[in-house]
Structures are given as structure tokens and as C-alpha cells.
Design a protein around this motif. Structure first.
Motif: not given
Ligand SMILES: O=C(O)CCC(=O)N[C@@H](C(=O)O)c1ccccc1
Length: 372
Positions: A19, A55, A140, A168, A193, A195, A243, A267, A295-297, A320, A327
């Protein structure tokens, strides 16, 4: 409720595919899992931090340390002082003296809340005021080595039923992939996104995304550049979503008042937990700001909580909350499955799902027990 102890555990779960985002590439998800043991039930939470602080400033080993060294002792003290008045709503105030570490705080609060709700026989969905039995799901998609890989992944995602595609982007991988996806797939629900990978000086480049009529442009600038986002929002047509900047209800109120965004990615881990996430939902609903669940996996533990949150009325956009198989080949819980682009909201007590013991053991690399 009476807490008797907290278990912290590190699990390492291989991702089905690497990812890649503008802040790095993950191939194995190292997750801090928290188990809160109370009289009558145990609850689960997970920390969204990654192995490295890319992150945000938090990282898995640091989250475990701050929990063990500061947060769990503070919880012990709070329970001693409050007695029967102790509960999940007391966790954030007990941890408030400690600055930041929101992902770690969220994991602990969620585990205590899950234990509490299981003893009460109340689901997360009912506790938070869910209005749907299922939620629309987006996916995502990371940065790929080639355009063909990206287009194949988008095609597979759409075939799987995802209702929204998030790409992304980063400098050098932005206009071309967006144009390629638009050319191939037409007017699908498409967002990007960054980031925080761009700067104010990239405004003219980012304005060129307007031609593709994206649903939103997520976090183009650094988390602390609210004025930059407000200036950019005046210069481009694509709605800006925050975010990394949206770290609390107060931060969201500031960003909205400054005109730095028109959409918020909620989140729960990033804001310190689901109780604060609910406050942000309410704040945004009162200001006609659409929200979606980021989401954060997450493993099935966090995924269950996110799906319940995404069923609140103000979550009007696909988030997400992807299927587990996006995943993980094997999730810690029964896998969440996409059906007609939606995921069913768990309705059992608490999270409504529980880690499967032998799978949890298989992925566990360390654990520690802390009496409370
Ligand atoms: O579907 C998911 O859970 C991942 C969604 C996603 O892209 N998360 C990114 C992000 O930048 O928002 C992320 C992943 C891991 C940790 C932090 C952030």
C-alpha cells in the motif's frame, strides 16, 4: 463497570498488496491491539499507528509505551477515584493531561467502551445513533508503478462493487492518473488524497484537477497550513476535504470557520476516539459539512467500529470502509464483506465482532498484561 486489566498486544499482518502513499509504502501492518477485561465482558480496540511515524507522529512501539507507562496507570487511578462512576466517558478526561497521542488514546477508549457496551448488551451502532443497517463503501487505491496497474486495480474495484474510488496522489503522480481513470471509466465517484504532499506554490497545478470534476481533493497541504487550504479553496473548484488537519472538534471548527475545507474525513483514531468522532459528526451536521469515515487499514476490530460510525446520519458519502479482503487474506475477526457496494453494520453487543483466538495468536508477536 469494573475494569480488572488491560492487555496490549502487537500483531503483524501481511497486506495482500503493498500500500503506497505519498508518505511511504506498507507491506505488513503492525497493529497495537488493546483488550480491556472487565467484570462480565472484555472489549477490544486497535491503534491506527503504523510501525513508523510517517502519517502522524505516532508509531506502534511508541503507542504501546505511552499506554503502558502513562495511560493505563492513569486509568487505574481514575477507576480507584471514581469507583462505580467509572466508564468509557471517563477515559478521555483521565488521559487529557497527556498531550497528543490520539491514536493510542483512541485504542484504549474503544476497548473500554466495547467492554462497557457488551456488559450492557448495547451495540456501537445503537450507542452512537446509527440510522442505517449497511453503509456505502469506497476504496482507497495506492500509488502504482505503472498506469496499467492502476487502471486494472480501478477496474477490479468497480467490478467488486465499490461505490467510490480514492486515488493516492503526489507530485509527479496526479494529473496523469486522474486523467487516465476518467478517460477509461467516465464519471465514476472519484476523489484524490494527497496526504499533505503539496505546497501553496502548487495551486496552479492543483487547479488543473478541476477539469476532472472530482468529488474532493483530500489534504493537499501540510496539516498545520489551514490558511493555505483556505487560500487554495478560493482558487480551485474541487471541494477540499481535510484529514491530517482535522485532529479534534476544535480543529474542525477552526478549519470550517476559516473556509479551509468543505468536507471532513472523520478518522476516529486520529481524533482520539469514537466519542470525539461523534462530536465532530454533530458539529459538521450542524454546519452542513458532509463527512465520511476514513480508514487506517484497520483489522476487523477497528473496521467494525468504523462501519457502525459510518451509519450515523451525517455520513452521507462513501468512506474507506472497504471489505477485509482489500487488505488482509485473513482478518482477525470474521471478515467484512462487500455486498452490492455496501457493508452490513454489526448489530451485536459492543463491536459485534470478536477476534478469532487462533488467528489472533497466529499474528501476535508480543503481548503484555497490566492489572488495573
Ligand atoms: O481503507 C483504508 O483503511 C485505508 C484508507 C487510507 O488511504 N488510509 C491512509 C490515509 O492516508 O488516509 C492511511 C493508512 C494508514 C495509516 C494512516 C493513513
Amino acid at each position: 463497570m469494573k475494569l480488572t486489566g488491560i492487555e496490549t498486544r502487537i500483531v503483524e499482518m501481511p497486506l495482500v498488496t503493498p500500500f503506497r502513499t505519498s508518505f511511504g509504502t506498507e507491506t505488513v501492518r503492525q497493529v497495537l491491539v488493546v483488550r480491556a477485561v472487565a467484570e462480565g465482558a472484555e472489549g477490544w480496540g486497535e491503534c491506527g499507528a503504523s510501525e513508523s511515524p510517517l502519517y502522524s507522529s505516532e508509531y506502534t512501539a511508541g503507542a504501546q509505551d505511552v499506554l503502558e507507562r502513562f495511560f493505563i496507570p492513569a486509568l487505574r487511578t481514575a477507576q480507584q477515584e471514581l469507583g462505580d462512576d467509572f466508564g468509557a466517558h471517563r477515559v478521555a478526561p483521565a488521559l487529557a493531561p497527556f498531550k497528543q497521542h490520539r491514536l493510542a488514546k483512541s485504542a484504549l477508549e474503544t476497548a473500554v467502551l466495547d467492554a462497557q457496551l457488551r456488559t450492557q448488551g448495547v451495540s456501537f451502532a445503537d450507542y452512537f445513533g446509527a440510522v442505517r443497517d449497511s453503509v456505502p463503501c469506497g476504496v482507497s487505491l495506492g500509488i502504482t508503478d505503472t498506469m496499467d496497474q492502476l487502471l486494472n486495480t480501478v477496474e477490479a474495484s468497480l467490478a467488486a462493487g465499490y461505490l467510490r474510488i480514492k486515488l493516492k496522489i503526489e507530485p509527479g503522480w496526479d494529473l496523469e492518473p486522474v486523467r487516465a481513470v476518467r478517460d477509461r471509466f467516465g464519471d465514476i465517484d472519484l476523489q484524490v488524497d494527497a496526504n499533505a504532499a503539496y505546497r501553496r506554490s502548487d495551486a496552479r497545478l492543483l487547479a488543473r484537477l478541476d477539469a476532472f470534476e472530482l468529488t474532493l481533493l483530500e489534504q493537499p497541504l501540510p496539516a498545520d497550513d489551514l490558511l493555505g487550504h483556505a487560500a487554495l479553496a478560493r482558487e480551485i473548484a474541487t471541494p477540499i476535504c481535510l484529514d491530517e488537519s482535522a485532529t479534534s472538534s476544535r480543529a474542525v471548527a477552526t478549519a470550517v470557520e476559516l473556509g479551509a475545507c468543505s468536507i471532513i474525513n472523520i478518522k476516529p483514531g486520529r481524533v482520539g476516539g469514537y466519542l470525539e468522532a461523534r462530536r465532530i459528526h454533530d458539529l459538521c451536521s450542524a454546519n452542513d459539512i458532509p463527512v465520511w469515515c476514513g480508514g487506517m487499514l484497520e483489522t476487523g476490530i477497528g473496521r467494525a467500529a468504523n462501519v457502525a460510525l459510518a451509519a450515523l446520519p451525517g455520513f452521507t458519502m462513501p468512506g474507506d470502509t472497504s471489505a477485509s479482503e482489500r487488505y488482509y487474506q485473513t482478518d482477525l475477526t470474521e471478515p467484512f464483506r462487500l455486498v452490492d457496494g455496501r457493508i452490513a453494520v454489526p448489530h451485536g453487543p459492543g463491536l459485534g465482532v470478536t477476534p478469532i483466538p487462533e488467528i489472533l495468536e497466529r499474528f501476535t508477536v508480543s503481548r503484555a498484561w497490566h492489572p488495573v
